[in-house]
Write a protein that holds these residues in place. Structure first.
Motif, PDB file in Angstrom:
ATOM      1  N   VAL A  48       8.062   0.341  53.846  1.00  0.00           N
ATOM      2  CA  VAL A  48       8.395   1.582  53.523  1.00  0.00           C
ATOM      3  C   VAL A  48       7.771   3.159  53.478  1.00  0.00           C
ATOM      4  O   VAL A  48       7.996   3.907  53.867  1.00  0.00           O
ATOM      5  N   ARG A  49       6.422   2.748  53.762  1.00  0.00           N
ATOM      6  CA  ARG A  49       5.516   3.839  54.632  1.00  0.00           C
ATOM      7  C   ARG A  49       6.549   4.643  55.784  1.00  0.00           C
ATOM      8  O   ARG A  49       6.550   5.379  56.185  1.00  0.00           O
ATOM      9  N   ARG A  50       6.799   3.355  56.348  1.00  0.00           N
ATOM     10  CA  ARG A  50       6.820   4.025  58.144  1.00  0.00           C
ATOM     11  C   ARG A  50       8.817   4.748  57.696  1.00  0.00           C
ATOM     12  O   ARG A  50       8.479   5.538  58.281  1.00  0.00           O
ATOM     13  N   THR A  51      10.033   3.931  56.952  1.00  0.00           N
ATOM     14  CA  THR A  51      10.944   4.060  56.945  1.00  0.00           C
ATOM     15  C   THR A  51      11.043   5.390  55.834  1.00  0.00           C
ATOM     16  O   THR A  51      11.911   6.061  56.491  1.00  0.00           O
ATOM     17  N   GLY A  52      10.540   5.388  54.862  1.00  0.00           N
ATOM     18  CA  GLY A  52      10.251   6.277  53.887  1.00  0.00           C
ATOM     19  C   GLY A  52      11.343   5.752  52.849  1.00  0.00           C
ATOM     20  O   GLY A  52      11.511   6.365  51.334  1.00  0.00           O
TER      21      GLY A  52
END
Length: 258
Positions: A187-191
């Motif tokens: 989630v932090r990587r893809t948003g």
């Protein structure tokens, strides 16, 4: 010999018993989604307060409007609390800025649209737009959703302080915690968080973070669809666009290209 001075000392709390405000708050906290109307005996028991004290405080809260009585004489939460809660900056300002864009998202998808903020280890739902034909869900404005088991919750947890993430992970067994760590990293990587579950209703959700002018994640917006609808990823672009529009309304600046 003069009699000892028995006057109370100002500013001192009684040696036993909770302050009156704590007892009053305990009465209000006795109400939950499953317990919306309470008789005096049950209210006293759930709040852990003697019946006589509960009766006296409930009468004061009713006079102020924090409590009301239903047709059976049971206590229920009063509209005065709704009036006061509507002034909360984290909810009112956010909803005011987000609502036009949430309405657009709702019009496009004709599905449930949610807006949630992080509060005390849960995703607090501050807005929900729905249609009659949308899948049945139990979400309600003011309700709390689990961080690890909802789309908006995963987004809020992914960008929360390390202490909040550590607490959430500590509540799971090792395999589940390892899976959640990987999911949060994604989630932090893809948003974006794409989440599906079968119970209590078979739904999928796509959630994206909302940021303020300082770049902080202050909310999450999502669309919730039946699992047999179009692939959840088909909604990703429009949810991203909505979250970006809300973020800009809150003062966030567009990300610069590298």
């Amino acid at each position: 010999m003069s009699a000892p001075d028995a006057r109370p000392v100002r500013g001192k709390r009684p040696k036993s018993g909770d302050p009156v405000v704590d007892r009053a708050l305990a009465l209000l906290a006795a109400f939950t989604e499953e317990h919306r109307a309470l008789g005096l005996v049950e209210l006293s028991r759930r709040a852990g307060i003697p019946r006589s004290t509960a009766s006296r405080l409930a009468a004061r809260l009713q006079a102020w409007g924090a409590l009301e009585r239903d047709e059976h004489g049971r206590y229920v939460i009063g509209l005065r609390l709704f009036e006061v809660a509507s002034l909360a900056p984290r909810s009112h300002g956010l909803r005011e800025a987000a609502l036009p864009y949430l309405e657009d998202l709702h019009e496009i998808t004709r599905q449930h649209v949610l807006l949630a903020v992080l509060d005390q280890g849960a995703a607090l739902l501050v807005e929900r737009l729905s249609t009659l034909g949308a899948v049945q869900v139990a979400y309600r404005v003011g309700g709390r959703l689990p961080l690890h088991d909802t789309g908006v919750g995963l987004v809020l947890l992914a960008f929360a302080d390390a202490a909040v993430r550590a607490q959430a992970l500590s509540e799971l067994d090792s395999p589940a915690a390892a899976t959640l760590r990987r999911r949060l990293a994604d989630v932090r990587r893809t948003g974006v968080a794409v989440f599906a579950r079968r119970r209590p209703a078979a739904v999928s959700s796509v959630a994206v973070a909302v940021r303020d002018g300082a770049g902080r994640v202050v909310a999450a917006v999502s669309v919730v669809v039946p699992v047999d609808a179009a692939r959840p990823q088909a909604y990703e672009q429009v949810v991203r666009a909505t979250a970006l529009a809300v973020s800009r309304a809150l003062g966030a600046r567009p990300a610069r290209a590298e």
